[in-house]
Design a protein around this motif. Structure first.
Motif: not given
Length: 376
Positions: A164-186
């Motif tokens: 329900d877009r009108t009230i935000g249900v079912g819509v995921a929040v997104r990171p501040l960094q776009r498209p996402h934070p830098p990714i690292a592996i160990t």
């Protein structure tokens, strides 16, 4: 002139299980706050569910608790074990924390450890494949418009019925960094596929604290090969190496504190040596393939794998190590149990204020460094 080497911080952490839990949490927070104040560039935080020595159970929650106390440092999950999470849950939590720390977040990911997998009933699955699928789903959640229809071998994410877009249900929040934070592996093995894949995808990576020089060298080479295979520059600045370092005002104090088998570093290497032996991976602690088994005792691991000494001695050892394994971008000072809080704090201060200026001057001068003799 060599590329500048940056200074970061890393804690798994590893504390004696007998210590009060609240005390070690306070100590770990204090260490990261101190790193921020001293100008360390990054702080990576480990995570384990069922381990009374490695006691941070949520790297994201720990980072969130430090958001206001650390205004400068970039945080990293070290690592977020994605196979323990549903990707929708991980995506939401990462996005929130990225906003809390104002975009100062690196998303370190991995499959997690067997003990945690057993605790959640997931010991028999292919957790490497689960991790990759979870990360792919998270990236889609952050980039696609709802309703989400994401199906995989292990996970399913949908908001078709609830949207329900009108009230935000079912819509995921997104990171501040776009498209996402830098990714690292160990990585801990010399022949692991992770460094090559990270390089090819433009990600970054970390060599573990307890691995020997030949492992670090192989990982850096694999990372660079991955970058070249994708048409990227052969730039190792995205690779980090975690090391146990202890700096004191005099050599005797440094070696007495760092090389004690019953000290903080001794306990750490006893724990890691025991875990690696059970996993059949003890070879990664060797300095070179075929190194005698006598060099794998806890005592010898401390003497070989801990960089300890006065500021000048430590700077020389770090530069010699970098010459041995190849260029990398960041050295992560690994935090250990503060067996002596005053000396532990002093070591971090000397690292930032005395060791690092020496390393910067040497890098800018570009003069070659002679190998430093280590204990035999």
């Amino acid at each position: 002139m060599q590329n500048p080497l940056k200074l970061g911080f890393f804690i798994q952490p590893v504390h004696p299980p007998s210590r009060p839990y609240a005390d070690v949490l306070r100590e770990d927070r204090e260490a990261v706050v101190l790193a921020d104040r001293l100008g360390y560039r990054e702080a990576f935080i480990g995570e384990h569910l069922v381990d009374s020595a490695e006691t941070i159970t949520s790297s994201l929650a720990f980072i969130a608790s430090l958001a206001d106390a650390c205004p400068s440092i970039t945080f990293g999950t070290g690592v977020l074990p994605l196979a323990n999470y549903h990707p929708a849950m991980a995506a939401a939590q990462v996005a929130m924390v990225d906003h809390l720390v104002q975009g100062r977040l690196v998303l370190g990911v991995g499959p997690g450890v067997p003990g945690d997998a057993e605790a959640i009933g997931d010991l028999g699955s292919d957790r490497n494949r689960k991790t990759q699928e979870a990360l792919d789903h998270m990236c889609r959640i952050w980039s696609e418009e709802p309703p989400y229809r994401i199906e995989g071998e292990f996970y399913r994410t949908t908001t078709e019925r609830s949207l329900d877009r009108t009230i935000g249900v079912g819509v995921a929040v997104r990171p501040l960094q776009r498209p996402h934070p830098p990714i690292a592996i160990t990585s801990i093995r010399p022949d692991a596929r992770g460094p090559h894949a990270a390089g090819a995808r433009g990600w970054t990576g970390i060599s573990a604290t307890y691995v020997g020089a030949y492992v670090v060298r192989a990982q850096i080479e694999s990372y660079l090969e991955g970058r070249r295979s994708a048409g990227l520059s052969a730039d190792a600045s995205g690779w980090r190496v975690a090391r146990s370092v202890f700096v004191a005002d005099d050599e005797a104090t440094a070696r007495r504190y760092a090389h004690r088998e019953d000290g903080a570093h001794g306990f750490y290497f006893h724990v890691m040596r025991t875990k690696l032996a059970k996993a059949g991976a003890l070879d990664v602690m060797r300095d070179f393939p075929g190194q005698p088994d006598s060099e794998l005792s806890t005592k010898r691991c401390i003497e070989r794998l801990v960089i300890a000494g006065t500021p000048q001695s430590v700077a020389d050892q770090i530069l010699a190590f970098r010459n041995e394994v190849g260029a990398f971008g960041t050295l992560l000072y690994t935090g250990h149990d503060w067996a002596d809080p005053a000396l532990a704090r002093r070591s971090m201060e000397l690292m930032a204020n005395e060791v690092w200026p020496r390393i910067d001057r040497a890098a800018h001068a570009g003069r070659p460094r002679e190998p430093v003799a280590r204990d035999t």
